[in-house]
Write an enzyme that holds these catalytic residues in place. Structure first.
Site, PDB file in Angstrom:
ATOM      1  N   CYS A 141      54.200   8.001  70.471  1.00 54.95           N
ATOM      2  CA  CYS A 141      53.518   8.505  69.244  1.00 54.95           C
ATOM      3  C   CYS A 141      54.622   9.558  68.520  1.00 54.95           C
ATOM      4  O   CYS A 141      54.409  10.864  68.880  1.00 54.95           O
ATOM      5  CB  CYS A 141      52.123   9.346  69.769  1.00 54.95           C
ATOM      6  SG  CYS A 141      51.164  10.281  68.319  1.00 54.95           S
ATOM      7  N   CYS A 144      52.806  12.727  67.545  1.00 51.69           N
ATOM      8  CA  CYS A 144      52.372  13.876  68.316  1.00 51.69           C
ATOM      9  C   CYS A 144      53.654  14.465  68.663  1.00 51.69           C
ATOM     10  O   CYS A 144      53.710  15.529  69.149  1.00 51.69           O
ATOM     11  CB  CYS A 144      51.701  13.419  69.564  1.00 51.69           C
ATOM     12  SG  CYS A 144      50.867  11.766  69.370  1.00 51.69           S
ATOM     13  N   ASP A 145      54.847  13.866  68.879  1.00 49.29           N
ATOM     14  CA  ASP A 145      55.874  14.324  69.515  1.00 49.29           C
ATOM     15  C   ASP A 145      57.210  14.355  68.765  1.00 49.29           C
ATOM     16  O   ASP A 145      57.987  15.093  69.114  1.00 49.29           O
ATOM     17  CB  ASP A 145      56.311  13.325  70.722  1.00 49.29           C
ATOM     18  CG  ASP A 145      55.158  13.371  71.911  1.00 49.29           C
ATOM     19  OD1 ASP A 145      54.486  14.208  71.914  1.00 49.29           O
ATOM     20  OD2 ASP A 145      55.075  12.338  72.487  1.00 49.29           O
TER      21      ASP A 145
END
Ligand code: NDP
Length: 321
Positions: A141, A144-145
């Site tokens: 992701c 997200c990261d």
């Protein structure tokens, strides 16, 4: 003394837009639904930042906030939200039969209707080095990261819309993004292809796959292999993003529900009905075509309406019989 088994009208498995929308409708129809959140409470949208295409949010909304609001809306009408994961199911074949679902390997819930909204999860390549470094620089992701790799060099695997979208997202944060595409062309839409090709710090490597992720504790590099020539090449990166599609979360339903060859639950006609009476499927678990929050929410609504009608039919049959 063993605990008495709980018997309920409607059990919902999964807490993405499909699960919560099903809960809102089921609760308002007085089916007193209980929802088990699954492994990722809130579902895939909690790993997204901005959701700009859900109708009704002209300024956009961030994914986690949207999911909290959906949960609150479901709870407002009496839905009970519980943390837990279905680990085993025994669905009845009989109309009006009781379905048994085991939660976390220990609690059994008996339900007259079950709405499956367990969604889909990101796929990984399956290489040992990739698995070892998950959480140590390997991620599925980017949104997200990606933040953790600000100013660094990263790579992304995949040639679909997700990979293209995530590559453009990463290009804004990172110094350089190498995109590994196993074919000699991208699968992404023309618009997304044009977008990634126009971004100067994205380098697309066609016919290229991951041979090995390098690094012991954290990602330090990538050994790439050209699948036409067999030639290998190492590059230094600190993050590797995998964007090669999703797998529906249907393993526990195998052998009980009809599925297509890729594991998506088959629903009948223009409904959320599965092959078992009283069991309904909504959201990404039964949709590999659209996979949008709004379509998942739509099928969640359908599942609750289907469950309500099913219970009415069962009741009227029992009254007559
Ligand atoms: P896709 O299945 O469309 O693409 C997966 C990509 O990963 C393909 O390029 C595929 O290669 C590659 N791939 C698969 N397995 C491997 C492997 N083992 N090693 C290397 N590469 C691999 O998945 P997406 O998640 O990109 O998209 C899913 C759906 O969601 C699509 O319908 C897409 O259009 C849609 N979507 C739409 C968006 C938008 O409109 N904004 C954003 C994101 C997704 P190959 O081509 O060789 O099979």
């Amino acid at each position: 003394m063993s605990q008495p088994i709980e018997r309920i009208k409607t059990l919902i498995l999964g807490s993405g837009p499909a699960g919560y929308t099903a809960a809102i409708y089921a609760a308002r129809a007085d089916l007193k639904p209980i929802i088990y959140t699954g492994m990722e409470p809130g579902g895939q949208l909690t790993t997204t930042t901005e959701v700009e295409n859900f109708p009704g949010y002209p300024e956009g909304i961030d994914g986690p906030t949207m999911m909290v609001q959906l949960q609150q809306q479901a709870e407002r009408f009496g839905t009970e939200v519980r943390i837990g994961m279905a680990t085993e199911v025994a669905f009845s074949d009989e109309p009006g039969g009781i379905h048994r679902v085991t939660i976390d390997g220990q609690t059994t819930v008996e339900a007259e209707t079950v709405i499956i909204a367990t969604g889909a999860s990101a796929k990984y390549l399956g290489l040992p080095s990739e698995q070892r470094l998950r959480g140590g620089g390997v991620s599925a992701c980017a949104v997200c990261d990606g933040f953790f790799y600000r100013g660094q060099e990263v790579a992304i695997v995949g040639g679909g819309d997700t990979a293209a979208e995530e590559a453009s997202y990463l290009a804004k944060i990172c110094k350089k993004v190498t995109m590994l595409v196993r074919k000699d062309q991208l699968r992404a839409s023309k618009a997304m292809q044009n977008r990634v090709m126009s971004i100067p710090n994205i380098e697309i490597r066609f016919n290229t796959e991951v041979d090995e992720v390098l690094g012991e504790q954290v990602v330090e590099g990538l050994r790439m292999v050209n699948n036409q020539t067999g030639e290998k090449e190492d590059i230094a990166i600190t993050g590797l993003f995998i964007a090669i599609g999703h797998k529906p979360n249907t393993d526990i339903f195998k052998g009980q529900l009809e599925m297509d060859p890729t594991g998506y639950i088959i629903t009948h006609g223009k409904s959320t009905k599965t092959n078992k009476p009283g069991v309904f499927a909504s959201g990404d678990v039964q949709d590999k075509e659209y996979r949008q929050a709004v379509t998942a929410a739509g099928t969640g609504c359908m599942a609750a309406l289907d469950a309500e009608r099913y219970l009415q039919e069962v009741e009227s049959t029992q009254e007559v019989g």
